[in-house]
Scaffold this active site. Structure first.
Site, mmCIF file in Angstrom:
data_model
loop_
_atom_site.group_PDB
_atom_site.id
_atom_site.type_symbol
_atom_site.label_atom_id
_atom_site.label_comp_id
_atom_site.label_asym_id
_atom_site.label_seq_id
_atom_site.Cartn_x
_atom_site.Cartn_y
_atom_site.Cartn_z
ATOM 1 N N PRO A 196 0.790 -1.228 0.000
ATOM 2 C CG PRO A 196 -0.121 -1.112 2.127
ATOM 3 C CD PRO A 196 0.529 -2.057 1.177
ATOM 4 C CG ASN A 197 -0.270 4.318 1.367
ATOM 5 O OD1 ASN A 197 -1.237 4.851 0.827
ATOM 6 N ND2 ASN A 197 -0.338 3.779 2.572
ATOM 7 N NE ARG B 34 4.013 6.581 1.785
ATOM 8 C CZ ARG B 34 4.359 5.348 2.126
ATOM 9 N NH1 ARG B 34 4.848 4.521 1.242
ATOM 10 N NH2 ARG B 34 4.178 4.947 3.349
ATOM 11 C CE1 TYR C 18 9.310 4.850 3.088
ATOM 12 C CE2 TYR C 18 7.648 6.587 3.084
ATOM 13 C CZ TYR C 18 8.168 5.434 3.628
ATOM 14 O OH TYR C 18 7.573 4.837 4.705
ATOM 15 C CG ASN D 292 8.253 -2.208 0.248
ATOM 16 O OD1 ASN D 292 7.812 -2.399 1.391
ATOM 17 N ND2 ASN D 292 8.793 -1.054 -0.122
ATOM 18 C CB ALA E 223 1.450 0.142 6.149
ATOM 19 C CG HIS F 102 5.228 -2.352 10.237
ATOM 20 N ND1 HIS F 102 6.555 -2.726 10.327
ATOM 21 C CD2 HIS F 102 5.179 -1.359 9.295
ATOM 22 C CE1 HIS F 102 7.270 -1.958 9.488
ATOM 23 N NE2 HIS F 102 6.452 -1.137 8.857
ATOM 24 C CG ASP G 178 -0.747 -17.029 8.605
ATOM 25 O OD1 ASP G 178 0.354 -17.022 9.180
ATOM 26 O OD2 ASP G 178 -1.838 -17.021 9.220
ATOM 27 C CD GLU H 58 10.405 -7.955 5.393
ATOM 28 O OE1 GLU H 58 10.749 -9.054 5.897
ATOM 29 O OE2 GLU H 58 10.016 -6.992 6.062
ATOM 30 C CG HIS I 129 11.086 -2.672 4.329
ATOM 31 N ND1 HIS I 129 9.717 -2.583 4.298
ATOM 32 C CD2 HIS I 129 11.377 -3.864 4.886
ATOM 33 C CE1 HIS I 129 9.201 -3.674 4.822
ATOM 34 N NE2 HIS I 129 10.177 -4.479 5.185
ATOM 35 C CG LEU I 130 11.714 2.326 -0.969
ATOM 36 C CD1 LEU I 130 10.295 2.850 -0.966
ATOM 37 C CD2 LEU I 130 12.467 2.828 -2.168
ATOM 38 C CB SER I 131 12.803 3.787 5.161
ATOM 39 O OG SER I 131 11.757 2.939 5.616
ATOM 40 N NE ARG J 72 10.567 5.498 8.617
ATOM 41 C CZ ARG J 72 9.559 5.419 7.736
ATOM 42 N NH1 ARG J 72 9.557 4.462 6.831
ATOM 43 N NH2 ARG J 72 8.580 6.300 7.769
ATOM 44 N NE ARG K 43 7.135 4.186 9.849
ATOM 45 C CZ ARG K 43 6.044 4.339 9.106
ATOM 46 N NH1 ARG K 43 5.662 3.390 8.289
ATOM 47 N NH2 ARG K 43 5.335 5.442 9.167
#
Ligand code: DQA
Length: 146
Positions: A10-11, A18, A23, A75, A78, A81, A88, A99, A101-103, A108, A112
């Site tokens: 998402p997002n 954003r 990011y 990725n 949100a 978390h 599952d 997996e 993540h940019l950040s 953080r 997170r």
């Protein structure tokens, strides 16, 4: 040819506008172009999927094996978390999964700093901006060549 499923949570379609302080200015379409370039060099096929909906992500993971995918680059954004359902689904299909993540989620906010996904992933790469995706795709390719 090996097939890798790329999932953006998402997002992430809002990248570039954003929270640019976190990011950066890179857009999702620029990231996807970078991924396609690496895929071509590595001679793997990609399907790239973005959704803001947990159930849609669960659905595409659930049929990934049947659809002929050999690995997943995700990725979960949100949902990293919060989503027991995505965790599952990944545990159920047991495909090699990276997996990303940019950040750096560990530097953080506290909420997170825990990933529900990493325990069922082959590995995690975070903190390198768009490069996290590119390193993640190369990691998928390495695993598939073993
Ligand atoms: C993110 C980190 C998550 O905590 C956040 O919810 C995102 C993006 C990242 O790529 O750094 O949407 O997954």
């Amino acid at each position: 040819m090996q097939k890798i499923l790329v999932i953006h949570g998402p997002n992430l379609a809002l990248l570039g506008e954003r929270e640019v302080n976190v990011y950066g200015k890179v857009t999702l379409s620029q990231i996807n172009k970078g991924l396609e370039k690496i895929a071509k060099e590595q001679k793997v096929a990609l399907k790239i999927f973005q959704s803001n909906h947990e159930g849609k992500i669960v659905d595409i993971i659930g049929k990934a094996k049947r659809d002929g995918f050999n690995a997943i680059l995700i990725n979960p954004a949100a949902y990293t978390h919060t989503s027991v359902a995505i965790r599952d689904a990944l545990a159920a299909i047991k495909l090699p999964t990276i997996e990303v993540h940019l950040s750096n989620i560990y530097s953080r906010e506290e909420f997170r700093q825990h990933s529900l996904i990493s325990a069922v992933a082959t590995g995690q790469i975070c903190g390198f901006g768009a490069e996290s995706y590119y390193l993640g795709l190369l990691a998928c390719c390495k695993i598939l060549k073993k």
